[in-house]
Write a protein that holds these residues in place. Structure first.
Motif, mmCIF file in Angstrom:
data_model
loop_
_atom_site.group_PDB
_atom_site.id
_atom_site.type_symbol
_atom_site.label_atom_id
_atom_site.label_comp_id
_atom_site.label_asym_id
_atom_site.label_seq_id
_atom_site.Cartn_x
_atom_site.Cartn_y
_atom_site.Cartn_z
ATOM 1 N N ASP B 263 10.024 5.742 9.237
ATOM 2 C CA ASP B 263 10.570 6.040 7.908
ATOM 3 C C ASP B 263 9.995 5.104 6.848
ATOM 4 N N GLU B 264 9.841 3.846 7.196
ATOM 5 C CA GLU B 264 9.303 2.878 6.234
ATOM 6 C C GLU B 264 7.835 3.200 5.899
ATOM 7 N N ILE B 265 7.101 3.642 6.900
ATOM 8 C CA ILE B 265 5.692 4.005 6.669
ATOM 9 C C ILE B 265 5.600 5.224 5.746
ATOM 10 N N ILE B 266 6.419 6.224 6.035
ATOM 11 C CA ILE B 266 6.387 7.454 5.230
ATOM 12 C C ILE B 266 6.819 7.157 3.786
ATOM 13 N N GLU B 267 7.835 6.299 3.644
ATOM 14 C CA GLU B 267 8.315 5.928 2.305
ATOM 15 C C GLU B 267 7.215 5.202 1.517
ATOM 16 N N ALA B 268 6.514 4.297 2.174
ATOM 17 C CA ALA B 268 5.433 3.541 1.513
ATOM 18 C C ALA B 268 4.265 4.461 1.163
ATOM 19 N N MET B 269 4.008 5.433 2.016
ATOM 20 C CA MET B 269 2.949 6.413 1.762
ATOM 21 C C MET B 269 3.275 7.228 0.514
ATOM 22 N N LYS B 270 4.499 7.738 0.461
ATOM 23 C CA LYS B 270 4.916 8.564 -0.677
ATOM 24 C C LYS B 270 4.942 7.742 -1.965
ATOM 25 N N LEU B 271 5.401 6.503 -1.857
ATOM 26 C CA LEU B 271 5.460 5.620 -3.025
ATOM 27 C C LEU B 271 4.057 5.366 -3.590
ATOM 28 N N THR B 272 3.091 5.214 -2.704
ATOM 29 C CA THR B 272 1.712 4.989 -3.137
ATOM 30 C C THR B 272 1.168 6.222 -3.854
#
Lengths: 321, 321
Positions: B263-272
């Protein structure tokens, strides 16, 4: 409600705008793609205003208006009606100057847009989703605050600000045969005309428009402004009609207006994401869609393509049903 | 099947690689985001290998291997097994040199990946999706062609090539306190260690890994290589284990390995995507995810963040169910 007193901005206004806004905007990069060059047979130079502050070129014109105000005027703040990038950009610029920004938005606007405006410090007054309601509510806000009205595109300060983009593009590319940008109300195209008609008058200027909101195309062919009533297109920044100042530039300096279908716009948008690895909004994809549709116009030419913005709802992409 | 004879690349190998590959790669830009700086309390410098040729840093190592071959060796072509960015990159580099590239891929690999490899001129031999089948099929292809095997990350030529990325990053930023990159097999991290341990030995090197494929983390803590059997993570470039050459660099030069959840990876991806308006693949988002999770490690520091690639299936984004 009356628009800002109408007069046409000059080339010197654009130069002054560039000096004025430099501390608040990015000099955005120009990217190229060998894949898209091969595909189109043209040499394309993408001016990445999707990387601009607040995610769109609109911050150029908004910053020029905000930072050109006298201290006395500025103290009363600025106001506009917009549910799009102009609202974000004016909020950003007002925030940088530390003055109020009043935005009238339909209550039906997406929550994400409202959050984004508030994130930049803008104060929202909601109206019903009709022109009558918007004008009535805006008049009330305007009267109550004495804020300076900054029209999203017809304001000469805004046009002068948008013109700074093609000045950078010419510097960054060292010369072009043509420049193409999307057209809605015509603020970016007018700024482009303002700058290039003096700086590089041989450069052809093309405007790109969705077929489903082709009022500028029909105006251009008819020789007078035609305004549509609430057209629908995925390129949601391009629904608004020309007004007198932008019509002046379009009718005097634009070489041609080209149109693309909804499917062609979405395809060009996805292709840009896939190949250039950049996030652009649908409005920004209309120029590439028209280049792919009319390769004979651009083949062998050096073409500046203005990617106007990158503010996309990542949860609802137009190619994912 | 035997890996390329093992020896460790040197700093001079990296310098030679940089000269060799310059005509075939981009010197990718370094982007910053005032939003992400505010959010993390660090000063982040994003090295955009998502804009690299073939969409990933892997083209650096692949090009170094391909263009370092003698004409006689090159005539027999190159070969590898990969269903990811290394396959694309080796195909691209071989195509630029005009030599054959043989790629062994599981028949179950996504059609889009196969199409992309073929698009760059790679020739695919399919295997079953098991290590046994892959090794058997690869041995057959290798024997039949005499092609030079270019391992995706353990090959010293590949490590030397990947090291050119942090050399550019140091030049472009004028100095950093730390560099962070994702870790899978360890090719990028090893190249980073190779370069920085000579060029800027005070710079701390962090590796970022998905919790669900944390074999490098556990190896680092245990002091020897631990290889997982087929871990599953959205960061699909990071499933492979360390091997002897990459383990050497990781165990000698890495400051720490940090992990993040799916979840943290996906959140950081979307944020970028949302804030920087760039398309990065999930593997590239692991460093930002770990920075957001461990702000105390990076606060007040100048941190280089290597965005390793941008090859994403735009039809199936991990935050859209």
């Amino acid at each position: 409600m009356k628009d800002h007193p109408s007069h046409l901005p000059t080339y010197d206004d654009m130069l002054a705008a560039h000096e004025r806004i430099k501390p608040y905007i990015h000099r955005t990069p120009v990217l190229t793609s060998s894949y898209l060059n091969d595909l189109t047979g043209a040499e394309l130079f993408f001016k990445c205003e999707n990387f601009q502050k607040a995610g769109a070129f609109k911050v150029r014109g908004a910053s020029n208006a905000v930072f050109g105000l006298s201290d006395e005027m500025a103290a009363r703040g600025v106001a506009t009606h917009s549910s799009g990038n102009h609202a974000l950009s004016l909020s950003y610029a007002a925030g940088r100057r530390g003055i109020p920004c009043h935005v009238v938005m339909p209550r039906t606007a997406p929550q994400a847009k409202k959050d984004a405006v508030r994130g930049y410090g803008g104060m929202i007054t909601e109206c019903e989703p009709s022109t009558t309601s918007r004008e009535a509510v805006f008049a009330k806000v305007h009267a109550a605050t004495g804020a300076d009205f900054v029209h999203p595109y017809n304001d000469p300060r805004v046009i002068a600000g948008q013109g700074t983009c093609s000045r950078e593009l010419m510097e960054q590319t060292g010369g072009l045969d043509a420049v193409i940008a999307p057209i809605g109300g015509g603020g970016m195209i007018s700024g482009t005309c303002l700058t290039l008609s003096t700086l590089a008058p041989d450069v052809k200027i093309y405007a790109a428009e969705p077929e489903q909101a082709d009022d500028a195309y029909r105006s251009f062919k008819a020789g007078h402004i035609i305004a549509d009533d609430a057209p629908e297109t995925v390129a949601d920044g391009l629904k608004v009609p020309l007004k007198e100042n932008t019509w002046h530039f379009v009718s005097h300096h634009v070489t041609d207006i080209l149109t693309a279908s909804e499917d062609e716009i979405i395809e060009a948008m996805k292709l840009t994401w896939k190949r250039m690895k950049i996030v652009i909004e649908a409005s920004s994809a209309v120029p590439l869609a028209t280049i792919l549709k009319n390769p004979e116009v651009f083949r062998g030419k050096r073409v500046g393509v203005i990617l106007t913005g990158g503010n996309v709802d990542l949860d609802t992409l137009p190619w994912i049903k």
